[in-house]
Motif scaffolding. Structure first.
Motif, PDB file in Angstrom:
ATOM      1  N   UNK A  21      36.676  38.886  49.877  1.00  0.00           N
ATOM      2  CA  UNK A  21      37.190  38.081  51.141  1.00  0.00           C
ATOM      3  C   UNK A  21      39.056  38.089  49.771  1.00  0.00           C
ATOM      4  N   UNK A  22      39.138  37.289  49.814  1.00  0.00           N
ATOM      5  CA  UNK A  22      40.888  37.387  49.226  1.00  0.00           C
ATOM      6  C   UNK A  22      42.033  38.562  48.862  1.00  0.00           C
ATOM      7  N   UNK A  23      40.913  39.573  47.685  1.00  0.00           N
ATOM      8  CA  UNK A  23      41.262  40.458  47.512  1.00  0.00           C
ATOM      9  C   UNK A  23      41.603  41.645  48.332  1.00  0.00           C
ATOM     10  N   UNK A  24      40.406  41.601  49.395  1.00  0.00           N
ATOM     11  CA  UNK A  24      40.123  42.894  50.805  1.00  0.00           C
ATOM     12  C   UNK A  24      41.816  42.092  51.649  1.00  0.00           C
ATOM     13  N   UNK A  25      41.878  40.547  51.932  1.00  0.00           N
ATOM     14  CA  UNK A  25      42.922  39.762  52.460  1.00  0.00           C
ATOM     15  C   UNK A  25      44.352  40.357  52.335  1.00  0.00           C
ATOM     16  N   UNK A  26      44.646  39.629  50.791  1.00  0.00           N
ATOM     17  CA  UNK A  26      45.869  40.106  50.141  1.00  0.00           C
ATOM     18  C   UNK A  26      45.981  41.368  49.735  1.00  0.00           C
ATOM     19  N   UNK A  27      45.318  42.058  49.061  1.00  0.00           N
ATOM     20  CA  UNK A  27      45.257  43.112  48.576  1.00  0.00           C
ATOM     21  C   UNK A  27      44.982  44.745  48.918  1.00  0.00           C
ATOM     22  N   UNK A  28      44.411  44.354  49.615  1.00  0.00           N
ATOM     23  CA  UNK A  28      43.919  45.355  50.849  1.00  0.00           C
ATOM     24  C   UNK A  28      42.563  46.018  50.228  1.00  0.00           C
ATOM     25  N   UNK A  29      41.933  45.980  49.432  1.00  0.00           N
ATOM     26  CA  UNK A  29      40.958  46.599  49.075  1.00  0.00           C
ATOM     27  C   UNK A  29      39.066  47.184  50.035  1.00  0.00           C
ATOM     28  N   UNK A  30      39.542  47.957  49.777  1.00  0.00           N
ATOM     29  CA  UNK A  30      38.157  48.683  50.474  1.00  0.00           C
ATOM     30  C   UNK A  30      37.601  49.045  49.801  1.00  0.00           C
ATOM     31  N   UNK A  31      36.074  49.383  50.281  1.00  0.00           N
ATOM     32  CA  UNK A  31      34.396  49.982  49.786  1.00  0.00           C
ATOM     33  C   UNK A  31      35.026  49.983  48.372  1.00  0.00           C
ATOM     34  N   UNK A  32      34.184  50.684  47.747  1.00  0.00           N
ATOM     35  CA  UNK A  32      34.541  51.224  46.096  1.00  0.00           C
ATOM     36  C   UNK A  32      35.642  50.588  45.676  1.00  0.00           C
ATOM     37  N   UNK A  33      36.426  50.697  45.683  1.00  0.00           N
ATOM     38  CA  UNK A  33      37.579  49.506  45.115  1.00  0.00           C
ATOM     39  C   UNK A  33      37.514  48.563  45.138  1.00  0.00           C
ATOM     40  N   UNK A  34      36.961  47.215  46.463  1.00  0.00           N
ATOM     41  CA  UNK A  34      37.170  46.444  46.657  1.00  0.00           C
ATOM     42  C   UNK A  34      35.746  45.933  45.192  1.00  0.00           C
ATOM     43  N   UNK A  35      34.815  46.964  45.441  1.00  0.00           N
ATOM     44  CA  UNK A  35      33.186  46.722  44.853  1.00  0.00           C
ATOM     45  C   UNK A  35      34.007  46.347  43.250  1.00  0.00           C
ATOM     46  N   UNK A  36      34.945  47.379  42.742  1.00  0.00           N
ATOM     47  CA  UNK A  36      35.443  47.567  41.502  1.00  0.00           C
ATOM     48  C   UNK A  36      35.866  46.335  40.852  1.00  0.00           C
ATOM     49  N   UNK A  37      36.617  45.347  41.713  1.00  0.00           N
ATOM     50  CA  UNK A  37      37.755  44.437  42.322  1.00  0.00           C
ATOM     51  C   UNK A  37      37.461  43.454  42.150  1.00  0.00           C
TER      52      UNK A  37
END
Length: 266
Positions: free
Chosen positions: A110-126
């Motif tokens: 959630x904070x990675x998506x909200x603050x860094x705008x990550x989605x999909x595979x990039x979000x899972x990797x993060x």
């Protein structure tokens, strides 16, 4: 450069009782400050006030300037923009901070998506990268688990991963190891020390134990009954305490010196 500037911070209840009294201190970028005192000394309320998180009915006056933003009197929108980005907090009991109905991986995402705008595979990797950074074994299993399905030490690492997700300039750690057993506590302190050093973050570490504070901070502020009793480098407080209350804390820390590896300043 000063990252946090606290001037005359006072916290009152709705009835006007003063719980934190005219507290002032600063934290520079990359500096590590310990807030130490017994239960009820006001140290945890101080940290809550730093992010505008005081319980309902309590009010703060004075000035708290965090990364250029005035916290006291700020709108919820302004506070939301600061939390996670400029400063994040790890609490003593992660079960109170983690959503019991949400899987661990999603809570870190959630904070990675909200603050860094990550989605999909990039979000899972993060998410996987954050779990690896806090040295969680079996990161895939932990990511799909609910908080009650992992141990207390693992939950605390998850809470740390969430706090570090947006790379804040200041990490507030409020008694993050108190609920852990001694061996897990030592591992957590070493992990915190390593991650903070690698990221160059500032830290406010809250504890009732001077020996624990000495492991991860360079300077400490001693609190009693909501007031600052004494402040100085950890080395000076340990070797030459001035206040009687600080002397009692040092005496207790020396009894634990061998077990907790009380260090000289770096």
């Amino acid at each position: 450069m000063t990252f946090l500037d606290v001037r005359g911070l006072t916290v009152r209840t709705a009835e006007g009782r003063v719980l934190v009294d005219d507290l002032s201190f600063t934290v520079s970028g990359g500096e590590r400050l310990g807030l130490i005192g017994e239960s009820g000394s006001g140290k945890s309320l101080t940290t809550l006030a730093l992010l505008g998180l005081l319980p309902s009915g309590m009010t703060a006056t004075g000035s708290v300037e965090l990364a250029g933003t005035q916290i006291v009197g700020a709108t919820e929108r302004a506070l939301t923009s600061v939390r996670g980005r400029d400063a994040a907090v790890v609490f003593q009991e992660p079960l109170t901070a983690l959503d019991p109905l949400m899987r661990v991986g999603r809570q870190i995402a959630e904070p990675l998506a909200r603050r860094r705008g990550l989605r999909g595979a990039a979000l899972r990797d993060a998410v996987g990268d954050m779990l690896a950074q806090v040295r969680l074994p079996e990161p895939e299993r932990v990511s799909h688990a609910f908080p009650h399905e992992i141990s207390g030490g693992q939950r605390q690492r998850v809470a740390l991963a969430m706090a570090l997700a947006c790379d804040p300039g200041l990490l507030i750690a409020d008694e993050p190891t108190t609920a852990l057993d001694v061996s897990v506590q030592a591992e957590m302190l070493d992990l915190l020390d390593t991650l903070v050093r690698e990221r160059g973050m500032a830290v406010i570490f809250v504890s009732h134990d001077l020996a624990v504070v000495a492991r991860v901070t360079d300077r400490a502020l001693v609190m009693k009954d909501g007031r600052a009793v004494e402040t100085g480098t950890v080395h000076d407080l340990v070797r030459s305490p001035r206040a009687e209350y600080t002397k009692s804390l040092v005496a207790g820390a020396r009894r634990l010196e061998a077990a907790l590896d009380l260090r000289s300043p770096r």
